[in-house]
Design a protein around this motif. Structure first.
Motif, short mmCIF file in Angstrom:
data_model
loop_
_atom_site.label_atom_id
_atom_site.label_comp_id
_atom_site.label_asym_id
_atom_site.label_seq_id
_atom_site.Cartn_x
_atom_site.Cartn_y
_atom_site.Cartn_z
N ARG A 24 20.56 30.92 -52.50
CA ARG A 24 21.56 31.81 -52.67
C ARG A 24 21.19 33.19 -52.10
N PRO A 25 21.99 34.12 -51.52
CA PRO A 25 21.80 35.41 -51.04
C PRO A 25 20.60 35.99 -52.09
N VAL A 26 19.69 36.75 -51.58
CA VAL A 26 18.94 37.48 -52.38
C VAL A 26 19.71 38.45 -52.94
N ALA A 27 19.31 38.62 -54.48
CA ALA A 27 20.13 39.43 -55.60
C ALA A 27 19.06 40.53 -55.85
N SER A 29 19.37 42.28 -58.78
CA SER A 29 19.39 42.38 -60.18
C SER A 29 19.83 40.97 -60.96
N LEU A 30 19.42 40.89 -61.93
CA LEU A 30 19.97 39.62 -62.75
C LEU A 30 21.30 39.48 -62.62
N PRO A 31 22.13 40.28 -63.13
CA PRO A 31 23.45 40.48 -63.02
C PRO A 31 24.28 39.95 -61.49
N GLU A 32 23.60 40.46 -60.40
CA GLU A 32 24.16 40.10 -59.29
C GLU A 32 23.74 38.71 -58.92
N ALA A 33 22.56 38.24 -59.40
CA ALA A 33 22.06 36.73 -59.16
C ALA A 33 23.13 35.75 -60.05
N ALA A 34 23.54 36.10 -61.30
CA ALA A 34 24.36 35.52 -62.12
C ALA A 34 25.89 35.38 -61.17
N ALA A 35 26.32 36.45 -60.73
CA ALA A 35 27.68 36.65 -60.12
C ALA A 35 27.51 35.85 -58.65
N LEU A 36 26.28 35.56 -58.12
CA LEU A 36 26.32 35.06 -56.79
C LEU A 36 26.47 33.46 -57.41
N GLY A 128 10.48 29.70 -57.52
CA GLY A 128 9.32 29.92 -56.61
C GLY A 128 9.46 30.80 -55.42
N ALA A 129 10.61 30.83 -55.02
CA ALA A 129 10.90 31.78 -53.66
C ALA A 129 12.28 32.47 -53.85
N HIS A 130 11.92 33.54 -53.16
CA HIS A 130 13.47 34.68 -53.26
C HIS A 130 14.49 33.76 -52.56
N GLY A 131 15.52 34.09 -53.05
CA GLY A 131 16.75 33.39 -52.29
C GLY A 131 17.25 31.96 -52.86
N TYR A 132 16.41 31.49 -53.88
CA TYR A 132 16.74 30.50 -54.43
C TYR A 132 16.84 30.42 -55.95
N SER A 133 17.49 29.58 -56.70
CA SER A 133 17.68 29.40 -58.16
C SER A 133 17.28 27.95 -58.49
N LEU A 134 16.94 27.73 -59.60
CA LEU A 134 16.50 26.40 -59.92
C LEU A 134 17.35 26.05 -61.19
N PHE A 135 18.26 25.00 -61.02
CA PHE A 135 18.87 24.65 -62.41
C PHE A 135 18.30 23.43 -63.05
N VAL A 136 18.12 23.54 -64.47
CA VAL A 136 17.47 22.42 -65.07
C VAL A 136 18.29 22.54 -66.63
N GLU A 137 18.05 21.32 -67.10
CA GLU A 137 18.54 21.11 -68.81
C GLU A 137 17.39 21.95 -69.56
N ALA A 138 17.70 22.97 -70.32
CA ALA A 138 16.49 23.35 -71.06
C ALA A 138 15.81 22.55 -71.89
N ASP A 139 16.60 21.50 -72.65
CA ASP A 139 15.70 20.73 -73.53
C ASP A 139 14.96 19.76 -72.78
N ASP A 140 15.27 19.32 -71.59
CA ASP A 140 14.29 18.51 -70.64
C ASP A 140 13.20 19.44 -70.20
#
Length: 157
Positions: A24-27, A29-36, A128-140
């Motif tokens: 994702r583009p570098v954000a 702030s957290l709200p900006e990352a969420a919007a992206l 672990g790196a800028h410009g990326y997000s990781l998705f995971v099931e919290a329970d896992d």
């Protein structure tokens, strides 16, 4: 040292954890990352590296729309003093730069404390790196790392 994204992938694989890394583009702030990412800020979980008085650390996983509750976290951990380290110490403790920190693939496996509000949800977090997000099931994630689940957050502000 391997590429941070490779570290995350390898560590997740070693624990049988299904993660999705999304560029994702570098954000700024957290709200900006969420919007992206097209998700609610609560869907992003902040991984906070917290320093204990004995110079060991722990990870606190806090929903993006909430703040860490120091009294609650101290009570759960059973200590009188906790603090956020400076960026250099956080990097030394995890191998990740602030803003990218994730417990998966950390250079040291510190204990994880997950706020109870993330249970049962799919979360986005640092990768672990800028410009990326990781998705995971919290329970896992909680199960794979034996995280302690507790009420450790409070409303922002």
């Amino acid at each position: 040292m391997p590429d941070p994204l490779d570290r995350v992938r390898q560590a997740a694989s070693a624990r049988g954890l299904d993660v999705e890394l999304r560029e994702r583009p570098v954000a700024n702030s957290l709200p900006e990352a969420a919007a992206l990412l097209g998700i609610d800020p609560a869907g992003i979980v902040k991984t906070l590296v917290v320093k204990r008085a004995d110079d060991t650390y722990l990870f606190a996983l806090i929903p993006g729309d909430r703040a860490i509750s120091w009294p609650k976290l101290r009570a759960v951990v059973g200590v009188n003093k906790l603090q956020l380290p400076d960026p250099e110490r956080a990097l030394a403790a995890t191998g990740y730069e602030r803003g990218t920190i994730v417990p998966i693939g950390s250079s040291t496996e510190w204990p994880i404390y997950a706020d109870e509000q993330i249970v049962g949800t799919r979360i986005a977090m640092g990768a672990g790196a800028h410009g990326y997000s990781l998705f995971v099931e919290a329970d896992d994630l909680i199960a794979a790392y034996g995280a302690t689940v507790a009420d450790i957050s409070q409303q922002l502000g």
